[in-house]
Design an enzyme around this catalytic site. Structure first.
Site, PDB file in Angstrom:
ATOM      1  N   ASP A  41      38.168  37.452  42.591  1.00  0.00           N
ATOM      2  CA  ASP A  41      38.401  36.130  43.000  1.00  0.00           C
ATOM      3  C   ASP A  41      39.569  35.354  41.961  1.00  0.00           C
ATOM      4  O   ASP A  41      39.629  35.533  40.792  1.00  0.00           O
ATOM      5  CB  ASP A  41      37.003  35.224  42.878  1.00  0.00           C
ATOM      6  CG  ASP A  41      37.134  34.048  44.035  1.00  0.00           C
ATOM      7  OD1 ASP A  41      38.121  33.930  44.481  1.00  0.00           O
ATOM      8  OD2 ASP A  41      36.254  33.393  43.858  1.00  0.00           O
ATOM      9  N   LYS A  82      45.333  28.784  55.681  1.00  0.00           N
ATOM     10  CA  LYS A  82      45.009  29.960  55.163  1.00  0.00           C
ATOM     11  C   LYS A  82      45.866  31.121  55.512  1.00  0.00           C
ATOM     12  O   LYS A  82      46.222  31.271  56.736  1.00  0.00           O
ATOM     13  CB  LYS A  82      43.565  30.331  55.012  1.00  0.00           C
ATOM     14  CG  LYS A  82      42.945  30.758  56.412  1.00  0.00           C
ATOM     15  CD  LYS A  82      41.525  31.061  56.341  1.00  0.00           C
ATOM     16  CE  LYS A  82      41.297  31.446  57.947  1.00  0.00           C
ATOM     17  NZ  LYS A  82      39.556  31.701  57.793  1.00  0.00           N
ATOM     18  N   HIS A 116      43.113  29.188  46.710  1.00  0.00           N
ATOM     19  CA  HIS A 116      42.159  30.305  46.395  1.00  0.00           C
ATOM     20  C   HIS A 116      42.675  31.584  47.011  1.00  0.00           C
ATOM     21  O   HIS A 116      43.533  31.707  47.995  1.00  0.00           O
ATOM     22  CB  HIS A 116      41.192  30.006  47.502  1.00  0.00           C
ATOM     23  CG  HIS A 116      40.469  28.572  47.472  1.00  0.00           C
ATOM     24  ND1 HIS A 116      38.962  28.537  47.151  1.00  0.00           N
ATOM     25  CD2 HIS A 116      40.744  27.478  47.873  1.00  0.00           C
ATOM     26  CE1 HIS A 116      38.641  27.083  47.116  1.00  0.00           C
ATOM     27  NE2 HIS A 116      39.781  26.708  47.546  1.00  0.00           N
ATOM     28  N   ARG A 132      24.751  36.151  48.604  1.00  0.00           N
ATOM     29  CA  ARG A 132      24.852  35.316  49.804  1.00  0.00           C
ATOM     30  C   ARG A 132      23.888  35.831  50.681  1.00  0.00           C
ATOM     31  O   ARG A 132      23.780  36.989  50.843  1.00  0.00           O
ATOM     32  CB  ARG A 132      26.303  35.332  50.556  1.00  0.00           C
ATOM     33  CG  ARG A 132      27.349  34.653  49.658  1.00  0.00           C
ATOM     34  CD  ARG A 132      28.753  34.937  50.326  1.00  0.00           C
ATOM     35  NE  ARG A 132      29.779  34.378  49.661  1.00  0.00           N
ATOM     36  CZ  ARG A 132      30.997  34.513  50.199  1.00  0.00           C
ATOM     37  NH1 ARG A 132      31.457  35.097  51.204  1.00  0.00           N
ATOM     38  NH2 ARG A 132      32.008  34.005  49.150  1.00  0.00           N
ATOM     39  N   HIS A 137      41.650  31.657  41.364  1.00  0.00           N
ATOM     40  CA  HIS A 137      42.328  30.299  41.784  1.00  0.00           C
ATOM     41  C   HIS A 137      43.480  29.929  40.965  1.00  0.00           C
ATOM     42  O   HIS A 137      43.477  30.082  39.656  1.00  0.00           O
ATOM     43  CB  HIS A 137      41.239  29.083  41.667  1.00  0.00           C
ATOM     44  CG  HIS A 137      39.941  29.616  42.524  1.00  0.00           C
ATOM     45  ND1 HIS A 137      38.798  30.158  41.963  1.00  0.00           N
ATOM     46  CD2 HIS A 137      39.836  29.362  43.655  1.00  0.00           C
ATOM     47  CE1 HIS A 137      38.023  30.349  43.013  1.00  0.00           C
ATOM     48  NE2 HIS A 137      38.493  29.780  44.104  1.00  0.00           N
ATOM     49  N   GLN A 187      33.355  39.765  43.797  1.00  0.00           N
ATOM     50  CA  GLN A 187      34.716  39.246  44.206  1.00  0.00           C
ATOM     51  C   GLN A 187      35.590  39.497  43.152  1.00  0.00           C
ATOM     52  O   GLN A 187      35.501  39.315  42.050  1.00  0.00           O
ATOM     53  CB  GLN A 187      34.469  37.765  44.633  1.00  0.00           C
ATOM     54  CG  GLN A 187      33.710  37.472  45.767  1.00  0.00           C
ATOM     55  CD  GLN A 187      33.927  35.927  46.187  1.00  0.00           C
ATOM     56  OE1 GLN A 187      33.860  35.161  45.268  1.00  0.00           O
ATOM     57  NE2 GLN A 187      34.231  35.714  47.425  1.00  0.00           N
TER      58      GLN A 187
END
Length: 640
Positions: free
Chosen positions: A383, A465, A511, A363, A385, A381
């Protein structure tokens, strides 16, 4: 005749319009003395605000979070007053409240110095002791522009010019200083007693590098002296714990300008990184996740489908090939996981599908925002899902929340706050869908008996969230884990599963991140533990030291056995005094120091010291290995 309803439900009636201060006085003289502002029908107002209708009111004092906000806001203006008193040619711009304090930006012909800060702070104290009343006035927009231009305050005039024509603006005056401000402010400068100026920095006017570089003065302000003292002590402790110093000192990592925003991991630091990754990998397998991997570079079309190209492009690293195809380094893993789910037909019997990836993402963060491991451009990350049916959503939310909190406990974080952010004004989806999504998150927490704070309107445009906020060893809060409910991306990618009714349905997508990024979490861990990592995390768990060269061979054998047992042990056979070696390794924060001399060689034992300085005496090596393995297996967090 206004009727004022107070927080306890009681009602006060007045025969004519009344100010907030007068309401406070009617309740009690003590409350009137400490009143800083009022909360009128949910909005913060000055104590001078006149109430001419029925309303709900609470009196804001320094015991309230809103009171501290008013104190800090007012102290920013006190700073501007002091600067104008000492440096009349300085122009004032803006001075907002920030975490733990405030700042104010100034335009001046020369740089301010540390000595100037001392003088400014002294002047602020003088102005506070004078106890000037702080009064509000209103001026038409055009008159205000002219008023500030006459006084050479061109930045203030420019700010007012951005206000729609015909509107009035509010000004606040204290002593000989008047400033543009929406307020509210404390009733008088005497309410501002516990503050300190912290540092100088540069800032472009309106954040645009094409504009003038201004001088920003940061400060902190508190309701009580003991709160200010505690904050300054915490800052001193934070300075000692700064991961940007500890990491290089311990030879774990470094940063350099040739790869700005990226980390060079040294062997010991990379071992810590891998320990963290392997721990998470194990926990995710136990929790039913499947680990996947997706490409780092993907075509622009995928990012257009996801919406990132339209909304996040300025933060993406982009490249173009010879055939003019445009690609982007992924800033997040979501589109890749969409593509994985879309492969083949999915049945409701396969759901939930939990995909996890330790994905490297990139990023473009402004260079001024970068901060060691805590804010980087290239990071990993943790991460995941989760694709599930609407009926499975609440149970999945429960399991994610429970897993996150259990994992945090393993790292020594037991004080965790949970924030629930709900539907914003600008959002997609019907109210019925938002009711379902928000109900799943709040219902999961309530079913588990977990307290949470509600933040109305702060959810993402596509879904609500949860945020998990950790409090560290010196009382700082770190936002880490997140759980977001999303029905937008499955729609954009046209994902579906075949239901029990043999009809295609849209899955719900969760997420989930627990650390946020491994780099950032390591930075937090370093500061939380001040570099003295728990045994199970420490990249160096023990060092073996010989007192003289005569025990070198025995020390090598001890070290070899420890490595064979799977422990991270190092060997120190330097020609230095043992007292020097002990002191040196104590600075490196190793959990165990293993010392061998003639006595240990003769007895076939080792002498053991802990990081805290405790002498465990002599013991067989097997006993030490068993002790360390037990500590690692149980993830013992107490200092060895």
């Amino acid at each position: 005749m206004p009727r004022i309803t107070l927080p306890d439900g009681s009602v006060r009636e007045f025969v004519q319009p009344v100010t907030v201060a007068e309401v406070a006085a009617a309740i009690g003289a003590g409350l009137a003395r400490v009143a800083l502002a009022g909360k009128l029908d949910g909005n913060l107002v000055d104590t001078s605000r006149v109430i001419d209708r029925d309303a709900q009111l609470s009196i804001v004092t320094d015991r309230d979070a809103d009171g501290l906000e008013v104190i800090r806001h007012s102290t920013a203006h006190l700073l501007a007053y002091a600067v104008k008193s000492l440096f009349p040619e300085a122009q004032v711009t803006i001075g907002p409240v920030v975490a733990d304090g405030f700042y104010y930006d100034f335009s001046y012909k020369r740089p301010f110095t540390p000595d100037d800060l001392v003088a400014i702070e002294r002047k602020m104290a003088e102005l506070a002791r004078a106890d000037y009343p702080v009064t509000r006035s209103v001026m038409p927009r055009e008159a205000a522009i002219a008023w500030f231009r006459e006084r050479g305050e061109h930045y203030k005039a420019e700010l007012i010019e951005a206000i729609p024509a015909g509107e009035d603006v509010s000004l606040y005056t204290e002593g000989e200083f008047t400033d543009l401000c929406r307020g509210p402010h404390v009733p008088s400068t005497g309410k501002l007693r516990h503050f300190k100026l912290m540092k100088l920095a540069g800032a472009y006017w309106r954040g645009d590098h094409r504009n003038e570089m201004l001088q920003r003065i940061y400060g902190t302000a508190w309701a009580k002296k003991e709160d200010l003292d505690a904050y300054l002590t915490r800052l001193e402790e934070a300075e000692k714990r700064d991961h940007r110093k500890i990491g290089p000192q311990l030879d774990w990592f470094h940063l350099q300008d040739e790869a700005i925003g990226s980390v060079f991991w040294h062997p010991k630091g990379w071992r810590l990184f891998q320990t963290l990754l392997n721990y998470m990998r194990h926990r995710q397998v136990q929790a039913g996740y499947q680990e996947v991997n997706t490409p780092d570079v993907m075509d622009r079309s995928l990012w257009e489908t996801s919406g990132h190209w339209q909304n996040y492009r300025q933060n993406m690293f982009i490249t173009q090939t010879e055939d003019e195809r445009v690609f982007a380094l992924k800033p997040m893993n979501c589109p890749g996981h969409m593509s994985l789910f879309a492969q083949g037909v999915k049945s409701y019997r396969e759901l939930p599908i939990r995909m996890a990836e330790f994905g490297k993402v990139h990023r473009y963060e402004p260079s001024g925002a970068l901060h060691g491991l805590l804010r980087v451009r290239h990071f990993t990350q943790d991460d995941a899902h989760i694709f599930c049916t609407p009926e499975q959503m609440e149970q999945e939310c429960r399991e994610v929340a429970g897993l996150i909190l259990d994992i945090y406990r393993d790292f020594g974080f037991t004080d965790v706050r949970i924030k629930l952010s709900t539907r914003p004004e600008n959002r997609i989806g019907s109210d019925e869908i938002w009711d379902l999504l928000e109900g799943s998150l709040s219902g999961a927490l309530e079913h588990m008996g977990m307290a949470y704070e509600l933040f109305p309107g702060e959810g993402a445009f596509y879904g609500p969230k949860l945020e998990f906020v950790l409090r560290d060893a010196i009382g700082r809060d770190w936002q880490c884990g997140t759980l977001q409910v999303d029905m937008n991306l499955p729609e954009r990618f046209d994902l579906s599963y075949v239901g029990e009714d043999n009809v295609r349905h849209r899955p719900v997508m969760l997420h989930r991140a627990m650390f946020g990024s491994l780099e950032r979490f390591i930075g937090i861990l370093i500061e939380h533990h001040a570099g003295a990592m728990p045994l199970w995390l420490a990249p160096e768990q023990a060092v073996v030291m010989a007192i003289t060269d005569q025990q070198a061979e025995y020390a090598r054998n001890i070290h070899a056995q420890m490595v064979e047992a799977g422990l991270f042990a190092t060997l120190d056979l330097r020609n230095e005094k043992i007292t020097y070696k002990i002191r040196d390794h104590s600075m490196r924060k190793l959990p165990y120091q293993v010392i061998v001399g003639d006595k240990e060689v003769a007895a076939g034992t080792v002498a053991v010291r802990t990081r805290s300085g405790a002498d465990l005496g002599s013991m067989p090596l097997s006993s030490l290995i068993e002790r360390m393995k037990q500590g690692i297996a149980t993830r013992r967090l107490s200092e060895e």
